[in-house]
Design an enzyme around this catalytic site. Structure first.
Site, mmCIF file in Angstrom:
data_model
loop_
_atom_site.group_PDB
_atom_site.id
_atom_site.type_symbol
_atom_site.label_atom_id
_atom_site.label_comp_id
_atom_site.label_asym_id
_atom_site.label_seq_id
_atom_site.Cartn_x
_atom_site.Cartn_y
_atom_site.Cartn_z
ATOM 1 N N MET A 129 15.434 74.951 43.056
ATOM 2 C CA MET A 129 14.338 74.002 43.314
ATOM 3 C C MET A 129 14.679 72.643 42.713
ATOM 4 S SD MET A 129 11.051 76.372 42.446
ATOM 5 C CE MET A 129 10.976 78.112 42.909
ATOM 6 N N GLY A 173 7.821 77.343 45.392
ATOM 7 C CA GLY A 173 7.731 76.490 44.210
ATOM 8 C C GLY A 173 7.529 77.252 42.919
ATOM 9 N N SER A 175 14.504 88.300 42.274
ATOM 10 C CA SER A 175 14.522 86.858 42.051
ATOM 11 C C SER A 175 14.710 86.596 40.562
ATOM 12 C CB SER A 175 13.210 86.223 42.529
ATOM 13 O OG SER A 175 13.135 84.903 42.024
ATOM 14 N N GLY A 226 5.322 84.560 40.908
ATOM 15 C CA GLY A 226 4.079 85.162 40.426
ATOM 16 C C GLY A 226 2.832 84.854 41.237
ATOM 17 N N GLY A 263 10.275 89.240 42.521
ATOM 18 C CA GLY A 263 10.470 88.565 41.244
ATOM 19 C C GLY A 263 9.642 89.194 40.148
ATOM 20 N N GLY A 265 8.066 86.299 48.056
ATOM 21 C CA GLY A 265 6.842 85.839 47.391
ATOM 22 C C GLY A 265 5.755 86.896 47.398
ATOM 23 N N GLY A 266 5.355 87.321 46.202
ATOM 24 C CA GLY A 266 4.251 88.284 46.106
ATOM 25 C C GLY A 266 4.591 89.670 46.625
ATOM 26 N N HIS A 304 18.671 80.542 47.801
ATOM 27 C CA HIS A 304 17.524 80.017 48.550
ATOM 28 C C HIS A 304 17.312 78.576 48.110
ATOM 29 C CE1 HIS A 304 12.836 80.366 49.141
ATOM 30 N NE2 HIS A 304 13.391 79.519 49.984
HETATM 31 C C1 DX5 Z 1 9.011 81.025 45.407
HETATM 32 C C2 DX5 Z 1 10.339 81.751 45.350
HETATM 33 C C3 DX5 Z 1 10.266 83.249 45.245
HETATM 34 C C4 DX5 Z 1 9.506 83.754 44.074
HETATM 35 C C5 DX5 Z 1 9.416 85.253 44.108
HETATM 36 O O1 DX5 Z 1 9.250 79.689 45.598
HETATM 37 O O2 DX5 Z 1 11.094 81.466 46.517
HETATM 38 O O3 DX5 Z 1 11.566 83.818 45.281
HETATM 39 O O4 DX5 Z 1 10.065 83.348 42.853
HETATM 40 O O5 DX5 Z 1 8.749 85.645 42.972
HETATM 41 P P1 DX5 Z 1 7.496 86.609 43.005
HETATM 42 O O6 DX5 Z 1 7.997 87.937 43.501
HETATM 43 O O7 DX5 Z 1 7.054 86.635 41.582
HETATM 44 O O8 DX5 Z 1 6.473 86.029 43.940
HETATM 45 ZN ZN ZN Z 2 13.118 82.551 46.982
#
Ligand code: DX5
Ligand code: ZN
Length: 215
Positions: free
Chosen positions: A36, A140, A7, A143, A195, A174-175, A64
């Site tokens: 976003m 949103g 990401s 991290g 990410g 995410g995570g 996304h």
């Molecule tokens: C959240 C995003 C994710 C996020 C992933 O809204 O869709 O792609 O940035 O980042 P990490 O891996 O840091 O959770």
């Molecule tokens: Zn995403």
């Protein structure tokens, strides 16, 4: 082998090109774009111009869309180089039509579900989509910590895909890190967005290799 989509949100925006090629050199399979709008989610990130510039990089783009009324922008994101376009089920009044629109624009169609959204909303489109994106955090921000219940949702969707004979794959977002990924892959996820853990890793190649080795 699970595939990996870094990401870009977690990269250093001052050297965006280098941050992308660093991930390509580490063996990443896609580049994940978190778009976003400050309405569907609280944060505002980037749009078509950045995506267009980065489409000259060596990784296929996975867009996304965390935006309201994504139908208005599908064609534009397709035109600037997205290979996968994912819309949120919660943001689409006419989800089936949005999926058709993504395909008509020449892209693979994904549908994302927020943590509280039931996989049931995919039942009647499961044969039409190329990808189901299970949000493993509330969208949103990067991290955040993974919400454990998301793993069960991955398993539910995998059962739905198999029962319908759908070719859709499951992406998780995410995570995701080397500790949280194994349970998700075991339940059926095959495209892993990473990410902060990946961009912050001392050895990005080792991180990507570790995720690739999961199946
Ligand atoms: C959240 C995003 C994710 C996020 C992933 O809204 O869709 O792609 O940035 O980042 P990490 O891996 O840091 O959770
Ligand atoms: Zn995403």
């Amino acid at each position: 082998m699970a595939k990996v989509a870094p990401s870009l949100l977690a990269g250093d925006f001052l050297k965006i090109g280098e941050e992308i090629e660093r991930m390509a050199a580490a063996g990443a399979d896609y580049l994940h774009f978190d778009i976003m709008d400050g309405r569907f989610v609280p944060n505002i990130t980037f749009g078509q111009c950045i995506l267009k510039a980065t489409s000259r990089c060596s990784l296929p783009l996975d867009a996304h869309l965390m935006i309201v009324e994504p139908e208005k922008y599908i064609d534009e994101f397709a035109a600037v180089g997205a290979e996968i376009i994912t819309v949120h089920a919660e943001a689409c009044t006419h989800l089936h039509r949005a999926i058709q629109q993504i395909h008509a624009a020449g892209c693979k169609a994904g549908v994302a579900l927020n943590p509280a959204t039931s996989p049931e909303c995919l039942r009647y489109v499961i044969g039409d989509i190329d990808l189901a994106l299970v949000m493993t955090v509330n969208p949103g921000f990067g991290g955040q910590k993974l919400i454990p219940a998301a793993a069960d949702k991955v398993a539910d969707i995998k059962r739905m895909i198999d029962a319908a004979g759908s070719h859709a794959i499951i992406e998780v977002d995410g995570g995701v890190n080397t500790k949280t990924a194994p349970a998700l892959v075991e339940k059926g996820a095959s495209l892993l967005v990473a990410g902060s853990a990946l961009y912050g890793a001392e050895d990005a190649r080792a991180f990507v290799d570790a995720l690739h080795a999961m199946n």
